[in-house]
Design an enzyme around this catalytic site. Structure first.
Site, PDB file in Angstrom:
ATOM      1  N   GLU A 113       0.378   1.955   2.903  1.00 43.91           N
ATOM      2  CA  GLU A 113      -0.617   2.491   3.848  1.00 43.91           C
ATOM      3  C   GLU A 113       0.049   3.290   4.973  1.00 43.91           C
ATOM      4  OE1 GLU A 113      -4.445  -0.398   3.119  1.00 43.91           O
ATOM      5  OE2 GLU A 113      -3.230  -0.812   4.900  1.00 43.91           O
ATOM      6  N   GLU A 164      -5.755  -0.364  -3.662  1.00 41.85           N
ATOM      7  CA  GLU A 164      -6.352  -1.530  -3.005  1.00 41.85           C
ATOM      8  C   GLU A 164      -7.854  -1.331  -2.874  1.00 41.85           C
ATOM      9  OE1 GLU A 164      -4.757  -2.769   0.743  1.00 41.85           O
ATOM     10  OE2 GLU A 164      -2.667  -2.380   0.156  1.00 41.85           O
TER      11      GLU A 164
END
Length: 333
Positions: A159, A268
């Site tokens: 991320e 995700e």
């Protein structure tokens, strides 16, 4: 002539069908289960939908999950270090699953708001940081290779909406440095596993502004990577319904394919374990990824489906009261 043309046309149609079918069959249906060893050590036991005790990997496979994602932390005392990852990866391999490795390049969680440089590297200048990153990545992957594990994908950072290993790798201040770090990781991965696909991963798939800014930036500075990975937690998207968030994500995935000529993945996704829409949320995203332009959507990974409120995380796909899977996982069948 008509017969030849007809046969040729039928052959083309058949070939097109085979391509579409093969792409659909090859879709990675995955789960990040990095918590499993810690959960089991804490006394958690998993049961299948019939209430029978069963290995987690076997349960996931019965739902059509064919890929496992595992995170790595630098200098972790036990969980998420190389030995722990190897043990979990062996279980995934034994279950016939593909493996994604997710290097956080931190001693703990890395996400858009937290990208702490590993403490052992904190005194290094930038050249020293790149050297440490290369050798850590290379040595960790070499250990994994020597254990008989071959990853299909490797994430270089987790991320990384504003880069990684702050302050040197903070993208909003040092885009060139962040790009150098991506390339350092890429080179280390390819040195050990030439066929592994390297992923650059961002959160908030629904937010095109951040996606464009980051991937334009690293592209302008010569980043090397194979796949764009994205996270989406549709029920938490600010100012959007889950349907709007997923629709925006789908639009953005096609945009990324077109603008950067890269394959894309959802690495995700999650929803509350007791959300009545959870199965629909996941199945809708899977269908979106299947329909990304030119067959360039590669897969969808649920984040910690087995969590069962472990460490107060409530967006798994397991009933914490019965320790059985929720219907959410039917989306992968």
């Amino acid at each position: 002539m008509k017969s030849i043309v007809t046969k040729g046309l039928l052959g083309t149609i058949a070939a097109s069908f085979m391509f579409i079918h093969t792409n659909a069959m090859a879709l990675a249906k995955g789960a990040d289960v990095s918590w499993v060893s810690e959960m089991e050590a804490s006394g958690y036991t998993f049961y299948n939908s019939n209430g029978n005790k069963q290995d987690l990997f076997a349960i996931l496979k019965s739902y059509g999950i064919n890929s496992i994602r595992l995170r790595l932390w630098v200098d972790s005392n036990y969980y998420n270090n190389v030995d722990d990852v190897i043990n979990k990866a062996k279980r995934a391999k034994a279950a016939g699953m593909k493996i994604m490795l997710d290097f956080h390049y931190s001693n703990t969680w890395a996400d858009p708001g937290h990208q702490a440089t590993p403490s052992a590297w904190s005194s290094y200048d930038f050249n020293g940081l790149m050297k440490a990153m290369w050798w850590y990545t290379h040595d960790a992957l070499t250990e994994i290779k020597d254990a008989g594990i071959t990853p299909t994908w490797v994430q270089v950072g987790n991320e990384t909406n504003d880069g990684m290993m702050w302050p040197y790798g903070k993208a909003s201040k040092h885009m060139q440095n962040f790009t150098y770090l991506i390339n350092t990781g890429y080179d280390a991965v390819k040195n050990v596993f030439p066929d592994a696909k390297v992923i650059v991963h961002l959160a908030n798939c629904q937010d095109r502004t951040v996606l464009k800014w980051l991937f334009d930036g690293i592209g302008d500075h010569g980043a090397k990577y194979d796949i764009i990975g994205a996270s989406i937690y549709p029920t938490t998207a600010s100012g959007m319904t889950w349907q709007q968030a997923e629709s925006a994500c789908y639009s953005n995935l096609n945009y990324l394919v077109s603008r950067y000529n890269k394959d894309v993945m959802i690495t995700e996704i999650g929803a509350s374990w007791n959300d009545s829409n959870a199965q629909n949320i996941v199945s809708t995203m899977i269908n979106y990824v299947k329909n990304v332009n030119n067959g360039r959507g590669l897969g969808v990974f649920y984040w910690e489906p087995e969590a069962a409120n472990f460490q107060s995380y409530t967006m798994g796909a397991w009933n914490p009261n019965t320790m059985r899977p929720m219907s959410t996982l039917n989306a992968f069948k």
